[in-house]
Design a protein around this motif. Structure first.
Motif, PDB file in Angstrom:
ATOM      1  N   VAL A 141       0.731  -1.220  -0.053  1.00 60.59           N
ATOM      2  CA  VAL A 141      -0.012  -0.221   0.050  1.00 60.59           C
ATOM      3  C   VAL A 141       0.836   1.292  -0.065  1.00 60.59           C
ATOM      4  O   VAL A 141       1.841   1.442   0.826  1.00 60.59           O
ATOM      5  N   ASP A 142       0.618   2.227  -0.928  1.00 59.15           N
ATOM      6  CA  ASP A 142       1.322   3.287  -1.075  1.00 59.15           C
ATOM      7  C   ASP A 142       0.511   4.418  -0.266  1.00 59.15           C
ATOM      8  O   ASP A 142      -0.394   5.052  -0.764  1.00 59.15           O
ATOM      9  N   ALA A 143       1.168   4.854   1.028  1.00 64.45           N
ATOM     10  CA  ALA A 143       0.370   5.506   1.992  1.00 64.45           C
ATOM     11  C   ALA A 143       0.925   7.071   1.817  1.00 64.45           C
ATOM     12  O   ALA A 143       0.860   8.016   2.803  1.00 64.45           O
ATOM     13  N   THR A 197       1.235 -13.672  -6.010  1.00 61.89           N
ATOM     14  CA  THR A 197       0.674 -13.245  -4.889  1.00 61.89           C
ATOM     15  C   THR A 197       1.137 -11.845  -4.271  1.00 61.89           C
ATOM     16  O   THR A 197       0.909 -11.607  -3.237  1.00 61.89           O
ATOM     17  N   LEU A 198       1.345 -10.926  -5.287  1.00 57.98           N
ATOM     18  CA  LEU A 198       1.852  -9.457  -4.909  1.00 57.98           C
ATOM     19  C   LEU A 198       0.753  -8.662  -5.671  1.00 57.98           C
ATOM     20  O   LEU A 198       0.793  -8.504  -6.767  1.00 57.98           O
ATOM     21  N   SER A 199       0.090  -7.580  -4.783  1.00 58.26           N
ATOM     22  CA  SER A 199      -0.844  -6.674  -5.389  1.00 58.26           C
ATOM     23  C   SER A 199      -0.311  -5.432  -4.778  1.00 58.26           C
ATOM     24  O   SER A 199       0.168  -4.973  -3.796  1.00 58.26           O
ATOM     25  N   LEU A 200      -0.761  -4.270  -5.547  1.00 59.42           N
ATOM     26  CA  LEU A 200      -0.337  -2.982  -5.132  1.00 59.42           C
ATOM     27  C   LEU A 200      -1.597  -2.042  -4.909  1.00 59.42           C
ATOM     28  O   LEU A 200      -2.489  -2.188  -5.914  1.00 59.42           O
ATOM     29  N   VAL A 201      -1.658  -1.270  -3.839  1.00 55.17           N
ATOM     30  CA  VAL A 201      -2.734   0.059  -4.101  1.00 55.17           C
ATOM     31  C   VAL A 201      -1.994   1.220  -4.081  1.00 55.17           C
ATOM     32  O   VAL A 201      -1.354   1.575  -3.045  1.00 55.17           O
ATOM     33  N   GLU A 258      -2.481 -11.958   3.626  1.00 53.86           N
ATOM     34  CA  GLU A 258      -1.806 -12.249   4.803  1.00 53.86           C
ATOM     35  C   GLU A 258      -0.885 -11.431   5.061  1.00 53.86           C
ATOM     36  O   GLU A 258      -0.794 -11.136   6.676  1.00 53.86           O
ATOM     37  N   VAL A 259      -0.374 -10.525   4.545  1.00 55.59           N
ATOM     38  CA  VAL A 259       0.770  -9.360   4.706  1.00 55.59           C
ATOM     39  C   VAL A 259       0.463  -8.205   3.984  1.00 55.59           C
ATOM     40  O   VAL A 259       0.174  -8.279   2.841  1.00 55.59           O
ATOM     41  N   CYS A 260       0.465  -7.111   4.638  1.00 51.62           N
ATOM     42  CA  CYS A 260      -0.023  -5.747   4.003  1.00 51.62           C
ATOM     43  C   CYS A 260       1.347  -4.916   4.629  1.00 51.62           C
ATOM     44  O   CYS A 260       1.574  -4.569   5.796  1.00 51.62           O
ATOM     45  N   ILE A 261       1.986  -4.392   3.622  1.00 46.81           N
ATOM     46  CA  ILE A 261       3.282  -3.436   3.758  1.00 46.81           C
ATOM     47  C   ILE A 261       3.046  -2.130   3.385  1.00 46.81           C
ATOM     48  O   ILE A 261       2.244  -2.150   2.107  1.00 46.81           O
ATOM     49  N   VAL A 262       3.044  -1.149   4.237  1.00 47.40           N
ATOM     50  CA  VAL A 262       2.601   0.216   4.006  1.00 47.40           C
ATOM     51  C   VAL A 262       3.710   1.273   3.857  1.00 47.40           C
ATOM     52  O   VAL A 262       4.622   1.384   5.121  1.00 47.40           O
ATOM     53  N   ASP A 263       3.866   1.850   2.711  1.00 45.76           N
ATOM     54  CA  ASP A 263       4.825   2.808   2.780  1.00 45.76           C
ATOM     55  C   ASP A 263       4.142   4.213   2.996  1.00 45.76           C
ATOM     56  O   ASP A 263       3.353   4.791   2.515  1.00 45.76           O
ATOM     57  N   THR A 264       4.667   4.743   4.345  1.00 46.00           N
ATOM     58  CA  THR A 264       4.051   5.702   4.793  1.00 46.00           C
ATOM     59  C   THR A 264       4.641   7.170   4.590  1.00 46.00           C
ATOM     60  O   THR A 264       5.716   7.057   4.069  1.00 46.00           O
TER      61      THR A 264
END
Length: 259
Positions: free
Chosen positions: A36-38, A80-84, A119-125
Motif C-alpha cells: 500500500v502506497d500511503a 501473490t503480490l498486489s499494489l494499492v 496475509e501481509v500488508c506492507i505500507v509505505d507511509t
C-alpha cells in the motif's frame, strides 16, 4: 493479516525501497501480500507503474469509505503480490492530527484487505508521525524504521523511537521491530561507523542485523518499474531482502523490542 508500516521521521532514507522489496520478498515466500502506497508523493506507485498518478488508491478509500477495495488493487507480475497506489490526495487533510473519523476509515481499509484474503500488508507511509501516518501506526501490527547510514541521520532515531513508544498508548499491539540501516556503503568508513554508532546507541536487538546496501541497481530497477530482486543482476540484493523478511518474521513471532 499482519500489517507492517515502513516509517521514518524524514524522507530520503529508503522507505520506498524497503517497502517494495520487502513486500516482494514476502510474496515470493508464498504469502498473499498487499503493498500500500500511503505516501502522498506516490513513490511506490511511480516505481512500479507509470499510470499510478491517474489511478484511484488508498486516499480515495479514506476519503470515501464506500469505495470498493477491488477497484483500487493493481495486480503485478507476481501472482501473490498486489499494489494499492496512493490515489488522489487533494481532498484529504494530510497535515492535520489524527481524528476519530480518519482512524476508523484506516481501520476499515485494512479490514477490507484482510477480507480479500491478504496475509501481509506492507505500507509505505509519509515521513513523520502525524496525520494519516499516525492513523496507520494506530492501527497496524508492526513498524520498521529505515535509516540512512550517515552520521547526522542517526541522531534523530532515538526521538522517533520515543514517539513510537507514546504511539503504543493508542495501539498497545504495535510491535516496533527495529531500525533497518539503508544505503550502507561498505567501502566508506563513515557509513560503517554510522551503523556501528547506532548499534552502540540503541538497546540490543533494536537495530536489525540485515542492512540494505547502496546500489545503483535500485535506480535501474525503479526505472523499469520492477522490484530490484527480479533484475537479471539482482540476486545479491534479492538475498538481502530475503534475509530481512526472515528477520522480520522472527521478530513478529517474538515480543516487541520496545518495553
Amino acid at each position: 493479516m499482519i500489517t507492517i508500516a515502513i516509517s521514518s521521521q524524514k524522507g530520503g532514507v529508503g522507505k520506498t525501497t524497503v517497502s517494495i522489496n520487502l513486500a516482494h520478498a514476502f510474496a515470493r515466500s508464498g504469502k498473499r501480500t498487499l503493498l500500500v502506497d500511503a505516501d502522498p508523493q506516490g513513490s511506490v506507485g511511480l516505481s512500479l507503474t507509470r499510470q499510478s498518478r491517474s489511478l484511484n488508491g488508498f486516499y480515495d478509500a479514506i476519503a470515501d469509505p464506500q469505495f470498493p477495495l477491488e477497484q483500487l488493487i493493481v495486480p503485478t507480475r507476481l501472482e501473490t503480490l498486489s499494489l494499492v497506489p496512493a490515489g488522489q490526495c487533494s481532498d484529504y487533510d494530510l497535515d492535520g492530527g489524527s481524528t476519530g473519523v480518519a482512524l476508523h476509515r484506516v481501520r476499515k481499509f485494512f479490514k477490507m484487505a484482510e477480507e480479500q484474503g491478504y496475509e501481509v500488508c506492507i505500507v509505505d507511509t509519509a515521513a513523520g508521525l502525524f496525520g494519516v501516518t499516525a492513523d496507520i501506526l494506530s492501527t497496524c501490527s508492526a513498524v520498521i524504521i529505515p535509516q540512512q547510514a550517515e552520521p547526522l541521520g542517526i541522531r534523530s532515531v532515538p526521538k522517533m523511537l520515543e514517539s513510537l513508544t507514546r504511539m503504543r498508548v493508542v495501539n498497545p499491539q504495535l510491535k516496533v521491530l527495529g531500525v533497518v540501516m539503508t544505503m550502507v556503503q561498505n567501502r566508506l568508513p563513515e557509513s560503517l561507523e554510522a551503523v556501528q554508532a547506532l548499534r552502540s546507541l540503541l538497546p540490543q536487538n533494536m537495530v536489525m542485523r540485515t542492512v540494505v546496501p547502496r546500489e545503483d541497481l535500485f535506480i535501474r530497477a525503479s526505472a523499469k518499474g520492477l522490484p530490484v530482486g527480479v533484475m537479471e543482476e539482482g540476486a545479491g540484493v534479492l538475498a538481502v531482502f530475503e534475509k530481512l523478511r526472515q528477520e522480520t518474521e522472527g521478530k513478529l513471532e517474538a515480543d516487541s523490542v520496545l518495553p
